[in-house]
Design a protein around this motif. Structure first.
Motif, PDB file in Angstrom:
ATOM      1  N   SER A   1      41.599  38.121  33.539  1.00  0.00           N
ATOM      2  CA  SER A   1      41.056  37.219  32.523  1.00  0.00           C
ATOM      3  C   SER A   1      42.025  36.790  31.443  1.00  0.00           C
ATOM      4  O   SER A   1      41.673  35.956  30.604  1.00  0.00           O
ATOM      5  CB  SER A   1      39.830  37.844  31.870  1.00  0.00           C
TER       6      SER A   1
ATOM      7  N   PHE B   1      29.989  41.606  42.397  1.00  0.00           N
ATOM      8  CA  PHE B   1      30.699  42.891  42.437  1.00  0.00           C
ATOM      9  C   PHE B   1      29.826  44.061  42.020  1.00  0.00           C
ATOM     10  O   PHE B   1      30.322  45.084  41.541  1.00  0.00           O
ATOM     11  CB  PHE B   1      31.962  42.812  41.584  1.00  0.00           C
TER      12      PHE B   1
ATOM     13  N   SER C   1      31.325  47.591  44.212  1.00  0.00           N
ATOM     14  CA  SER C   1      32.707  47.186  43.935  1.00  0.00           C
ATOM     15  C   SER C   1      33.512  46.884  45.187  1.00  0.00           C
ATOM     16  O   SER C   1      34.135  45.828  45.302  1.00  0.00           O
ATOM     17  CB  SER C   1      33.398  48.275  43.111  1.00  0.00           C
TER      18      SER C   1
ATOM     19  N   TYR D   1      29.715  37.567  27.490  1.00  0.00           N
ATOM     20  CA  TYR D   1      30.918  37.282  28.289  1.00  0.00           C
ATOM     21  C   TYR D   1      30.517  36.821  29.686  1.00  0.00           C
ATOM     22  O   TYR D   1      29.693  37.458  30.339  1.00  0.00           O
ATOM     23  CB  TYR D   1      31.754  38.552  28.412  1.00  0.00           C
TER      24      TYR D   1
ATOM     25  N   ASN E   1      32.379  34.888  33.254  1.00  0.00           N
ATOM     26  CA  ASN E   1      33.431  34.165  33.973  1.00  0.00           C
ATOM     27  C   ASN E   1      33.043  32.718  34.234  1.00  0.00           C
ATOM     28  O   ASN E   1      33.923  31.845  34.317  1.00  0.00           O
ATOM     29  CB  ASN E   1      33.728  34.871  35.297  1.00  0.00           C
TER      30      ASN E   1
ATOM     31  N   LEU F   1      42.029  49.323  43.938  1.00  0.00           N
ATOM     32  CA  LEU F   1      40.644  49.332  43.457  1.00  0.00           C
ATOM     33  C   LEU F   1      40.059  50.727  43.636  1.00  0.00           C
ATOM     34  O   LEU F   1      40.144  51.312  44.724  1.00  0.00           O
ATOM     35  CB  LEU F   1      39.818  48.310  44.250  1.00  0.00           C
TER      36      LEU F   1
ATOM     37  N   ARG G   1      41.158  37.066  22.199  1.00  0.00           N
ATOM     38  CA  ARG G   1      40.528  38.228  21.591  1.00  0.00           C
ATOM     39  C   ARG G   1      41.321  38.644  20.346  1.00  0.00           C
ATOM     40  O   ARG G   1      42.557  38.522  20.308  1.00  0.00           O
ATOM     41  CB  ARG G   1      40.519  39.419  22.559  1.00  0.00           C
TER      42      ARG G   1
ATOM     43  N   HIS H   1      44.546  39.039  24.941  1.00  0.00           N
ATOM     44  CA  HIS H   1      43.419  39.142  25.872  1.00  0.00           C
ATOM     45  C   HIS H   1      43.619  40.373  26.764  1.00  0.00           C
ATOM     46  O   HIS H   1      44.722  40.945  26.793  1.00  0.00           O
ATOM     47  CB  HIS H   1      43.312  37.881  26.749  1.00  0.00           C
ATOM     48  N   THR H   2      42.558  40.781  27.397  1.00  0.00           N
ATOM     49  CA  THR H   2      42.613  41.860  28.376  1.00  0.00           C
ATOM     50  C   THR H   2      42.265  41.273  29.739  1.00  0.00           C
ATOM     51  O   THR H   2      41.712  40.163  29.828  1.00  0.00           O
ATOM     52  CB  THR H   2      41.592  42.957  28.016  1.00  0.00           C
TER      53      THR H   2
ATOM     54  N   ALA I   1      40.956  42.346  33.876  1.00  0.00           N
ATOM     55  CA  ALA I   1      40.493  43.327  34.867  1.00  0.00           C
ATOM     56  C   ALA I   1      40.201  42.581  36.155  1.00  0.00           C
ATOM     57  O   ALA I   1      39.239  41.818  36.247  1.00  0.00           O
ATOM     58  CB  ALA I   1      39.231  44.031  34.385  1.00  0.00           C
TER      59      ALA I   1
ATOM     60  N   GLN J   1      40.605  43.121  40.615  1.00  0.00           N
ATOM     61  CA  GLN J   1      40.687  44.262  41.541  1.00  0.00           C
ATOM     62  C   GLN J   1      42.133  44.756  41.656  1.00  0.00           C
ATOM     63  O   GLN J   1      43.028  44.026  42.053  1.00  0.00           O
ATOM     64  CB  GLN J   1      40.154  43.870  42.926  1.00  0.00           C
TER      65      GLN J   1
ATOM     66  N   SER K   1      41.816  49.621  38.981  1.00  0.00           N
ATOM     67  CA  SER K   1      40.685  48.997  38.269  1.00  0.00           C
ATOM     68  C   SER K   1      39.412  49.739  38.684  1.00  0.00           C
ATOM     69  O   SER K   1      39.457  50.662  39.492  1.00  0.00           O
ATOM     70  CB  SER K   1      40.583  47.518  38.651  1.00  0.00           C
ATOM     71  N   ASN K   2      38.286  49.294  38.087  1.00  0.00           N
ATOM     72  CA  ASN K   2      37.013  50.009  38.286  1.00  0.00           C
ATOM     73  C   ASN K   2      37.133  51.477  37.898  1.00  0.00           C
ATOM     74  O   ASN K   2      36.552  52.363  38.553  1.00  0.00           O
ATOM     75  CB  ASN K   2      36.522  49.874  39.736  1.00  0.00           C
TER      76      ASN K   2
HETATM   77  C1  LIG Z   1      35.599  41.854  30.338  1.00  0.00           C
HETATM   78  C2  LIG Z   1      36.522  42.316  31.459  1.00  0.00           C
HETATM   79  C3  LIG Z   1      36.813  43.807  31.363  1.00  0.00           C
HETATM   80  S1  LIG Z   1      35.758  41.905  33.035  1.00  0.00           S
HETATM   81  C4  LIG Z   1      36.315  40.263  32.992  1.00  0.00           C
HETATM   82  C5  LIG Z   1      37.110  39.737  34.158  1.00  0.00           C
HETATM   83  N1  LIG Z   1      37.066  40.436  35.373  1.00  0.00           N
HETATM   84  C6  LIG Z   1      35.988  40.352  36.170  1.00  0.00           C
HETATM   85  O1  LIG Z   1      34.986  39.759  35.868  1.00  0.00           O
HETATM   86  C7  LIG Z   1      36.096  41.143  37.476  1.00  0.00           C
HETATM   87  C8  LIG Z   1      34.975  42.094  37.539  1.00  0.00           C
HETATM   88  C9  LIG Z   1      35.073  42.953  38.764  1.00  0.00           C
HETATM   89  C10 LIG Z   1      36.265  43.840  38.704  1.00  0.00           C
HETATM   90  C11 LIG Z   1      35.998  45.121  39.451  1.00  0.00           C
HETATM   91  N2  LIG Z   1      34.810  45.801  38.953  1.00  0.00           N
HETATM   92  C12 LIG Z   1      33.754  46.041  39.739  1.00  0.00           C
HETATM   93  O2  LIG Z   1      33.692  45.708  40.894  1.00  0.00           O
HETATM   94  C13 LIG Z   1      32.608  46.744  39.080  1.00  0.00           C
HETATM   95  N3  LIG Z   1      31.486  46.950  40.032  1.00  0.00           N
HETATM   96  C14 LIG Z   1      37.201  46.023  39.253  1.00  0.00           C
HETATM   97  O3  LIG Z   1      37.184  46.774  38.260  1.00  0.00           O
HETATM   98  O4  LIG Z   1      38.148  45.897  40.027  1.00  0.00           O
HETATM   99  C15 LIG Z   1      38.312  40.028  33.341  1.00  0.00           C
HETATM  100  O5  LIG Z   1      39.437  40.130  33.631  1.00  0.00           O
HETATM  101  N4  LIG Z   1      37.573  40.342  32.243  1.00  0.00           N
HETATM  102  C16 LIG Z   1      37.830  41.525  31.509  1.00  0.00           C
HETATM  103  C17 LIG Z   1      38.360  41.175  30.119  1.00  0.00           C
HETATM  104  O6  LIG Z   1      38.207  40.020  29.711  1.00  0.00           O
HETATM  105  O7  LIG Z   1      38.880  42.121  29.516  1.00  0.00           O
END
Ligand SMILES: CC1(C)S[C@@H]2[C@H](NC(=O)CCCC[C@H](NC(=O)C[NH3+])C(=O)[O-])C(=O)N2[C@H]1C(=O)[O-]
Length: 357
Positions: free
Chosen positions: A70, A128, A131, A167, A169, A222, A293, A306-307, A309, A311, A334-335
């Motif tokens: 993101s 997701f 995951s 928030y 996407n 992941l 942010r 910004h941060t 996340a 996979q 991640s996750n």
């Molecule tokens: C708000 C967050 C943290 S999440 C959002 C965006 N990433 C996503 O929407 C991906 C979500 C799935 C990622 C996956 N998670 C799952 O599958 C959970 N079931 C994993 O961790 O690999 C990003 O990048 N943003 C971060 C942000 O803006 O910091």
């Protein structure tokens, strides 16, 4: 009278021992590797721990490219605010003016979209929910922007336009559609011409829908939902589920250059940077502006960035108010909520000179 320019020269010296300790903690908490780079008034400091490839056991390094997730939203916001500067876009106009019929509520404005206040449901919450299977189902898929928006519109909106921060996407998929409609070019072309080439970000790419990270890169892993299940190599994917919301590839150096240039006033006018910095509270330490942010640290310093996340990759990338000190940190998993939370400690080490536990 204008506020005095922040004196970031007064920031305490970065605590590199503390930063190295945070990276070691990240590897102990499940990240195969972690890296960080600080650019501080021209002085570069780097740190690394662990590996970037679980097969070859190669050490991870700050030359490794990775998926920034993101943090891509900041790239998309910069392009749109440059279009505002060019009088081609009005932040307070309805999205419907530019993309007629796309959204079911004409009250949703461009500003609502860029500040996550549109109420548009985030389709990744469903995509997701599981995951690994969710990721495997889309890792090689190619979506159109319109398909992604349609996924969102299947679900109720989270709030009335402008009524709350939520928030999503989906907002930055709409941002990508705005970029392409207003410029007649792909978002990749606009990132390249407006950001990557002018700033000489030679390790930053938008290769959607290709699945490979070009050149030297870190593998991303992941973490499955089931405790103890083996990590999944998530490195190769189209990231088509995110595109203008999350598909850029970069490095710690290039992201430091990007946010330093943004906060240093080299990517937009002062007026549009001020628009990016109109904050909506997220929690006690975080605010969200327009694709940007603000994080308020324990030492009273606020940092901007910004941060990310996606996979296999967690990223923090923030800079000081004047853009003279920047930090980017990457963990190649991640996750894993503990890893994501621990990464906030890199900001404390870089900007407050504090050791975090
Ligand atoms: C708000 C967050 C943290 S999440 C959002 C965006 N990433 C996503 O929407 C991906 C979500 C799935 C990622 C996956 N998670 C799952 O599958 C959970 N079931 C994993 O961790 O690999 C990003 O990048 N943003 C971060 C942000 O803006 O910091």
């Amino acid at each position: 009278a204008p506020l005095p320019a922040p004196n970031t020269a007064a920031l305490p010296a970065p605590d590199m021992a503390g930063l190295r300790a945070v990276l070691r903690t990240l590897t102990a908490q499940g990240a195969p590797g972690a890296i960080a780079r600080i650019d501080d008034h021209g002085t570069v400091r780097t740190a690394a721990a662990g590996i970037d490839d679980r097969t070859t056991r190669r050490a991870i390094g700050n030359a490794d490219r990775f998926r920034i997730g993101s943090i891509t939203k900041s790239f998309s916001a910069v392009v749109l605010l440059q279009l505002v500067d060019a009088h081609k876009l009005n932040l307070d106009a309805s999205v419907d003016r530019y993309l007629p019929g796309l959204l079911p509520d004409k009250r949703i404005t461009v500003r609502h979209v860029l500040s996550h206040r549109s109420g548009l449901y985030d389709y990744t919450n469903s995509m997701f929910a599981s995951s690994v299977s969710g990721f495997e189902a889309v890792r090689n898929k190619v979506f159109t922007y319109r398909q992604l928006v349609q996924l969102s519109l299947r679900r109720p909106r989270t709030n009335a336009p402008g009524a709350a921060y939520s928030y999503s996407n989906t907002n930055f998929v709409v941002a990508g559609m705005l970029i392409e409609k207003l410029t007649g070019h792909s978002v990749g072309t606009e990132y390249r011409d407006r950001i990557i080439k002018p700033l000489k970000l030679r390790d930053t790419f938008y290769v959607h829908p290709a699945t490979k990270i070009p050149g030297r890169y870190a593998h991303g892993y992941l973490t499955p939902d089931r405790a103890g299940a083996p990590l999944v190599d998530a490195t190769d994917q189209t990231v088509s589920w995110a595109q203008s919301a999350g598909a850029v590839i970069s490095t710690t150096r290039d992201l430091n250059t990007f946010f330093s240039a943004l906060l240093g006033g080299r990517l937009t006018s002062a007026a549009q940077l001020a628009q990016m910095e109109r904050w909506t509270p997220v929690n006690s330490t975080t605010r969200y502006g327009l694709g940007l942010r603000r994080r308020d640290l324990s030492c009273g310093v606020s940092v901007y960035g910004h941060t990310g996340a996606v996979q296999g990759f967690y990223t923090y990338s923030f800079t000081s108010k004047d853009g003279r000190r920047s930090l980017t940190a990457l963990a190649n998993t991640s996750n894993n909520g503990r890893v994501l939370n621990t990464m906030a400690g890199t900001l404390e080490s870089a900007f407050c000179g504090k050791r975090t536990k």
